[in-house]
Design a protein around this motif. Sequence first.
Motif, PDB file in Angstrom:
ATOM      1  N   ALA A  20     -10.078   5.558  -4.937  1.00 52.23           N
ATOM      2  CA  ALA A  20      -8.957   3.830  -5.457  1.00 52.23           C
ATOM      3  C   ALA A  20      -7.796   4.625  -6.632  1.00 52.23           C
ATOM      4  CB  ALA A  20      -9.364   2.663  -5.603  1.00 52.23           C
ATOM      5  N   LEU A  21      -8.738   5.303  -7.823  1.00 52.14           N
ATOM      6  CA  LEU A  21      -8.305   5.518  -9.604  1.00 52.14           C
ATOM      7  C   LEU A  21      -7.416   6.766  -9.214  1.00 52.14           C
ATOM      8  CD1 LEU A  21      -7.480   4.730 -11.922  1.00 52.14           C
ATOM      9  CD2 LEU A  21     -10.139   6.133 -12.414  1.00 52.14           C
ATOM     10  N   ALA A  22      -7.461   7.751  -8.041  1.00 54.77           N
ATOM     11  CA  ALA A  22      -6.907   8.738  -8.143  1.00 54.77           C
ATOM     12  C   ALA A  22      -5.746   8.565  -7.200  1.00 54.77           C
ATOM     13  CB  ALA A  22      -7.885  10.004  -7.155  1.00 54.77           C
ATOM     14  N   SER A  23      -5.410   7.878  -6.337  1.00 49.66           N
ATOM     15  CA  SER A  23      -4.226   7.919  -5.698  1.00 49.66           C
ATOM     16  C   SER A  23      -3.360   7.079  -6.079  1.00 49.66           C
ATOM     17  CB  SER A  23      -5.197   7.071  -4.051  1.00 49.66           C
ATOM     18  OG  SER A  23      -5.201   5.787  -4.012  1.00 49.66           O
ATOM     19  N   GLY A  24      -3.553   6.120  -7.023  1.00 48.54           N
ATOM     20  CA  GLY A  24      -2.978   5.861  -7.917  1.00 48.54           C
ATOM     21  C   GLY A  24      -3.296   3.762  -6.982  1.00 48.54           C
ATOM     22  N   LEU A  25      -4.122   3.615  -6.314  1.00 52.19           N
ATOM     23  CA  LEU A  25      -4.603   2.271  -6.030  1.00 52.19           C
ATOM     24  C   LEU A  25      -5.144   1.023  -6.922  1.00 52.19           C
ATOM     25  CD1 LEU A  25      -5.785   1.172  -2.159  1.00 52.19           C
ATOM     26  CD2 LEU A  25      -6.482  -0.573  -4.314  1.00 52.19           C
ATOM     27  N   ALA A  51      -0.623   4.753   5.900  1.00 54.40           N
ATOM     28  CA  ALA A  51      -0.548   4.981   7.292  1.00 54.40           C
ATOM     29  C   ALA A  51      -2.517   4.833   7.958  1.00 54.40           C
ATOM     30  CB  ALA A  51       0.668   6.669   7.410  1.00 54.40           C
ATOM     31  N   SER A  52      -3.048   6.475   7.209  1.00 58.65           N
ATOM     32  CA  SER A  52      -4.010   6.706   7.583  1.00 58.65           C
ATOM     33  C   SER A  52      -5.038   5.623   7.092  1.00 58.65           C
ATOM     34  CB  SER A  52      -4.352   8.021   6.795  1.00 58.65           C
ATOM     35  OG  SER A  52      -5.724   8.346   7.046  1.00 58.65           O
ATOM     36  N   ILE A  53      -5.362   5.174   6.217  1.00 61.07           N
ATOM     37  CA  ILE A  53      -5.925   3.930   5.565  1.00 61.07           C
ATOM     38  C   ILE A  53      -5.919   2.770   6.432  1.00 61.07           C
ATOM     39  CG2 ILE A  53      -6.575   2.615   3.561  1.00 61.07           C
ATOM     40  CD1 ILE A  53      -5.628   4.324   1.645  1.00 61.07           C
ATOM     41  N   ILE A  54      -4.344   2.233   7.109  1.00 60.94           N
ATOM     42  CA  ILE A  54      -3.856   1.263   8.131  1.00 60.94           C
ATOM     43  C   ILE A  54      -4.746   1.361   9.491  1.00 60.94           C
ATOM     44  CG2 ILE A  54      -2.804  -0.620   8.890  1.00 60.94           C
ATOM     45  CD1 ILE A  54      -1.484  -0.586   5.671  1.00 60.94           C
ATOM     46  N   MET A  55      -4.622   2.143   9.681  1.00 58.64           N
ATOM     47  CA  MET A  55      -4.512   2.532  11.249  1.00 58.64           C
ATOM     48  C   MET A  55      -5.746   3.273  11.389  1.00 58.64           C
ATOM     49  SD  MET A  55      -1.309   4.555  12.525  1.00 58.64           S
ATOM     50  CE  MET A  55       0.390   3.865  11.827  1.00 58.64           C
ATOM     51  N   THR A  56      -6.794   3.322  10.659  1.00 59.02           N
ATOM     52  CA  THR A  56      -8.230   4.250  10.934  1.00 59.02           C
ATOM     53  C   THR A  56      -8.712   3.140   9.694  1.00 59.02           C
ATOM     54  OG1 THR A  56      -8.262   5.553   9.291  1.00 59.02           O
ATOM     55  CG2 THR A  56      -7.224   6.871  11.059  1.00 59.02           C
ATOM     56  N   ASN A  57      -8.688   2.142   9.269  1.00 61.50           N
ATOM     57  CA  ASN A  57      -9.366   1.262   8.842  1.00 61.50           C
ATOM     58  C   ASN A  57     -10.643   2.372   7.952  1.00 61.50           C
ATOM     59  OD1 ASN A  57      -8.670  -1.340   9.897  1.00 61.50           O
ATOM     60  ND2 ASN A  57     -10.146  -1.631  11.220  1.00 61.50           N
ATOM     61  N   THR A  58      -9.851   3.395   6.906  1.00 68.68           N
ATOM     62  CA  THR A  58     -10.428   3.609   6.243  1.00 68.68           C
ATOM     63  C   THR A  58     -11.575   3.029   4.949  1.00 68.68           C
ATOM     64  OG1 THR A  58      -9.428   5.242   6.541  1.00 68.68           O
ATOM     65  CG2 THR A  58     -10.944   5.601   4.584  1.00 68.68           C
ATOM     66  N   TRP A  59     -12.681   2.885   4.466  1.00 69.02           N
ATOM     67  CA  TRP A  59     -12.886   2.574   3.187  1.00 69.02           C
ATOM     68  C   TRP A  59     -12.451   3.596   2.086  1.00 69.02           C
ATOM     69  CZ3 TRP A  59     -14.985  -1.795   2.231  1.00 69.02           C
ATOM     70  CH2 TRP A  59     -15.988  -2.329   3.174  1.00 69.02           C
ATOM     71  N   VAL A  60     -11.838   3.425   1.368  1.00 68.35           N
ATOM     72  CA  VAL A  60     -11.365   3.523  -0.253  1.00 68.35           C
ATOM     73  C   VAL A  60     -12.280   3.302  -1.538  1.00 68.35           C
ATOM     74  CG1 VAL A  60      -8.447   4.044  -1.840  1.00 68.35           C
ATOM     75  CG2 VAL A  60      -8.831   3.633   0.700  1.00 68.35           C
ATOM     76  N   ASP A  61     -12.658   4.345  -1.874  1.00 72.23           N
ATOM     77  CA  ASP A  61     -13.990   4.199  -2.995  1.00 72.23           C
ATOM     78  C   ASP A  61     -12.851   3.866  -4.309  1.00 72.23           C
ATOM     79  OD1 ASP A  61     -13.826   6.897  -3.651  1.00 72.23           O
ATOM     80  OD2 ASP A  61     -15.494   7.239  -2.689  1.00 72.23           O
ATOM     81  N   ALA A  62     -13.592   3.833  -4.714  1.00 73.49           N
ATOM     82  CA  ALA A  62     -13.709   3.350  -6.703  1.00 73.49           C
ATOM     83  C   ALA A  62     -12.789   4.547  -7.118  1.00 73.49           C
ATOM     84  CB  ALA A  62     -14.848   3.078  -8.251  1.00 73.49           C
ATOM     85  N   LEU A  66       1.041  -1.043   0.138  1.00 73.06           N
ATOM     86  CA  LEU A  66       0.006  -0.301  -0.175  1.00 73.06           C
ATOM     87  C   LEU A  66       1.185   0.903   0.026  1.00 73.06           C
ATOM     88  CD1 LEU A  66      -2.605   0.975   0.238  1.00 73.06           C
ATOM     89  CD2 LEU A  66      -2.879   0.703   2.281  1.00 73.06           C
ATOM     90  N   ALA A  67       1.758   1.631   0.886  1.00 69.82           N
ATOM     91  CA  ALA A  67       2.735   2.300   0.415  1.00 69.82           C
ATOM     92  C   ALA A  67       3.727   3.089  -0.198  1.00 69.82           C
ATOM     93  CB  ALA A  67       3.889   2.607   1.880  1.00 69.82           C
ATOM     94  N   ARG A  68       3.183   1.696  -1.139  1.00 70.13           N
ATOM     95  CA  ARG A  68       4.412   1.227  -2.933  1.00 70.13           C
ATOM     96  C   ARG A  68       3.440   2.335  -3.538  1.00 70.13           C
ATOM     97  NH1 ARG A  68       6.575  -3.411  -5.138  1.00 70.13           N
ATOM     98  NH2 ARG A  68       7.414  -1.920  -6.510  1.00 70.13           N
ATOM     99  N   LEU A  69       1.842   2.253  -3.197  1.00 68.30           N
ATOM    100  CA  LEU A  69       0.852   2.606  -4.189  1.00 68.30           C
ATOM    101  C   LEU A  69       0.445   3.533  -4.124  1.00 68.30           C
ATOM    102  CD1 LEU A  69      -0.991  -0.968  -4.696  1.00 68.30           C
ATOM    103  CD2 LEU A  69       0.094  -0.081  -5.933  1.00 68.30           C
ATOM    104  N   VAL A  70       0.781   3.810  -2.719  1.00 66.60           N
ATOM    105  CA  VAL A  70      -0.268   5.755  -2.176  1.00 66.60           C
ATOM    106  C   VAL A  70       0.994   6.462  -1.806  1.00 66.60           C
ATOM    107  CG1 VAL A  70      -2.747   5.145  -2.769  1.00 66.60           C
ATOM    108  CG2 VAL A  70      -1.076   4.584  -0.016  1.00 66.60           C
ATOM    109  N   PRO A  95       3.309   7.295   1.687  1.00 64.16           N
ATOM    110  CA  PRO A  95       3.352   6.348   2.797  1.00 64.16           C
ATOM    111  C   PRO A  95       2.394   7.422   4.169  1.00 64.16           C
ATOM    112  CG  PRO A  95       5.461   6.739   2.083  1.00 64.16           C
ATOM    113  CD  PRO A  95       4.107   7.593   1.122  1.00 64.16           C
ATOM    114  N   SER A  96       2.342   8.598   3.851  1.00 62.37           N
ATOM    115  CA  SER A  96       0.633   8.885   5.320  1.00 62.37           C
ATOM    116  C   SER A  96      -0.222   9.078   5.035  1.00 62.37           C
ATOM    117  CB  SER A  96       1.510  10.664   4.552  1.00 62.37           C
ATOM    118  OG  SER A  96       0.199  10.963   5.642  1.00 62.37           O
ATOM    119  N   ARG A  97      -0.650   8.088   3.548  1.00 64.75           N
ATOM    120  CA  ARG A  97      -2.017   8.002   3.074  1.00 64.75           C
ATOM    121  C   ARG A  97      -2.322   6.555   3.139  1.00 64.75           C
ATOM    122  NH1 ARG A  97      -6.240   8.851   4.016  1.00 64.75           N
ATOM    123  NH2 ARG A  97      -8.417   7.444   2.490  1.00 64.75           N
TER     124      ARG A  97
END
Length: 232
Positions: A165-170, A151-162, A141-145, A147-149
């Motif tokens: 996902a496209l805008a961030s490089g996921l 960390a936020s996604i993993i630590m807060t269990n944030t939903w990432v919508d489509a 995940l840190a390679r795709l988006v 590292p700060s983002r």
Amino acid sequence: MAELLEASRTVQQDDSLGALVVAANGPVWSSGGDPNALQSGFGPGADASYLVHREKIGGENGLGDLSDQAIEFDALGIGAWLTAYLQCEKPLIAAIDGVAVGGGFALALAHDVRVISDRARFMPAFNGLGVGPELGASWTLARLVNPSRAASIIMTNTWVDADEALASGLANLTVTSADLLATAVDYGARISARPLPQVLAAVRALREAAGTTLEQRLALEWDARRASAGPA
């Protein structure tokens, strides 16, 4: 997971096959492991290597059995499955329609390309279950988006919508649900039309582009999981 590993080995060994497209039947790409089924293997002091190398993921087409002594020194745990899966040096394409959660989220990240539908959604879920990341999610995940983002996604269990996902490089590409599988297969076909040695060389170079290796991160995750993980 044993069947998916078998498919990756088939693709790797057959020069007539240029890529592997992983799709799902229905609105869930992968919900990850069932915490109730895995609870006995992931509590403090438990050793989930027995689940990985024996009845759950092992077997005729999965990971080979380890002796009790070998399991005591097992450094990767479930990460051993991912390293075996990535021995397929043909491009791995995830065609994701719907949700990818927990281990399913980590599995999606491990693919070289993610073609997703406009209803795809992602969530790590690890913190919600009281466990740490697995299957290399903290690395991929840190390679795709950034590292700060990550960390936020993993630590807060944030939903990432489509859209995110496209805008961030996921995700590499977003299409409608109806067009998803055909688009992913076409993506694989275009790659397969390239000379095989050059494709293999590109896949190998891209997977090793970061400083910390995936295997080092898998070992770090496994150590943390065995030391502190437990059901919520």
